[in-house]
Design an enzyme around this catalytic site. Structure first.
Site, PDB file in Angstrom:
ATOM      1  N   GLY A  98      -4.666   1.856  -5.437  1.00 63.00           N
ATOM      2  CA  GLY A  98      -5.076   0.844  -6.813  1.00 63.00           C
ATOM      3  C   GLY A  98      -4.346   1.398  -8.115  1.00 63.00           C
ATOM      4  CE1 TYR A 134       6.164  -2.099  -9.530  1.00 67.89           C
ATOM      5  CE2 TYR A 134       8.596  -2.133  -8.715  1.00 67.89           C
ATOM      6  CZ  TYR A 134       7.387  -1.528  -9.399  1.00 67.89           C
ATOM      7  OH  TYR A 134       7.549  -0.142  -9.790  1.00 67.89           O
TER       8      TYR A 134
END
Length: 162
Positions: A98, A134
Site C-alpha cells: 500500500g 495506476y
C-alpha cells in the site's frame, strides 16, 4: 494489521538516501547508465537558492522504503498549475503493502490543497504492473500521447538553431 508507514517531505539529510533510491529506480528500469547526476546537484535542486523539485520520503517501520520526486507544471487548457510526478519508486521488498497508493494519495491531497488542477506523470509502456496499479487508482493512461525529449548534443544543436 497496522501499517507503520510515514510519508514526509524530504529533508536535507535525506539527499544521499534519495539519490540511492534514484539509482535503484534506474537499475529497475534498466537505465542505470542514464544516471549522470550527483548527490550535490540533487541537493542544490531540492534545497538550494532556487529549488526546482520537491521530494517525499516513504519510511516503513523506520526504514526508507521509497520516494516520489515532483515539481509544478501548468495546464494551458485548465489555466491552472499542477504537479508533475517525475518518479515514484518503492523498493521491491516493500511493494504490495500500500505504499505506492499512499504516496499517490499524499500527492493528490497536496495538489488539491495547493488549488492545482491536475496531477500527472508518465509510465513506461512495458511496465504493465505499474499501468494496472495506476488505472486502479483512477488514473487515465493516455495512449495517444508521446513524450518528446531533447538532451545533450541535440539540445545544444537546437539551442543555436535560430
Amino acid at each position: 494489521m497496522e501499517i507503520n508507514l510515514k510519508l514526509r517531505p524530504a529533508a536535507l539529510d535525506d539527499v544521499g538516501k534519495l539519490f540511492g533510491l534514484i539509482q535503484a529506480l534506474a537499475e529497475y528500469e534498466k537505465l542505470a547508465h542514464a544516471v549522470t547526476g550527483s548527490v550535490e546537484a540533487l541537493q542544490e535542486h531540492l534545497f538550494g537558492s532556487h529549488p526546482y523539485v520537491e521530494a517525499i520520503i516513504a519510511e516503513y517501520d523506520g526504514e526508507t522504503a521509497g520516494f516520489a520526486l515532483f515539481f509544478p507544471n501548468y495546464s494551458t487548457f485548465l489555466t491552472q498549475p499542477g504537479i508533475y510526478l517525475e518518479d515514484l519508486f518503492v523498493l521491491p521488498k516493500y511493494r504490495r503493502q500500500g505504499i505506492g497508493k499512499e504516496i499517490l494519495g499524499y500527492l493528490a491531497k497536496l495538489t488539491v490543497e495547493r488549488g492545482y488542477g491536475r496531477l500527472e506523470w508518465s509510465v513506461l509502456d512495458w511496465n504493465s504492473d505499474a499501468i494496472t496499479f495506476y488505472e486502479r487508482m483512477g488514473a487515465e493512461v493516455l495512449p495517444d500521447w508521446r513524450i518528446c525529449r531533447v538532451t545533450g548534443e541535440s539540445l545544444n544543436k537546437l539551442s543555436i538553431f535560430l
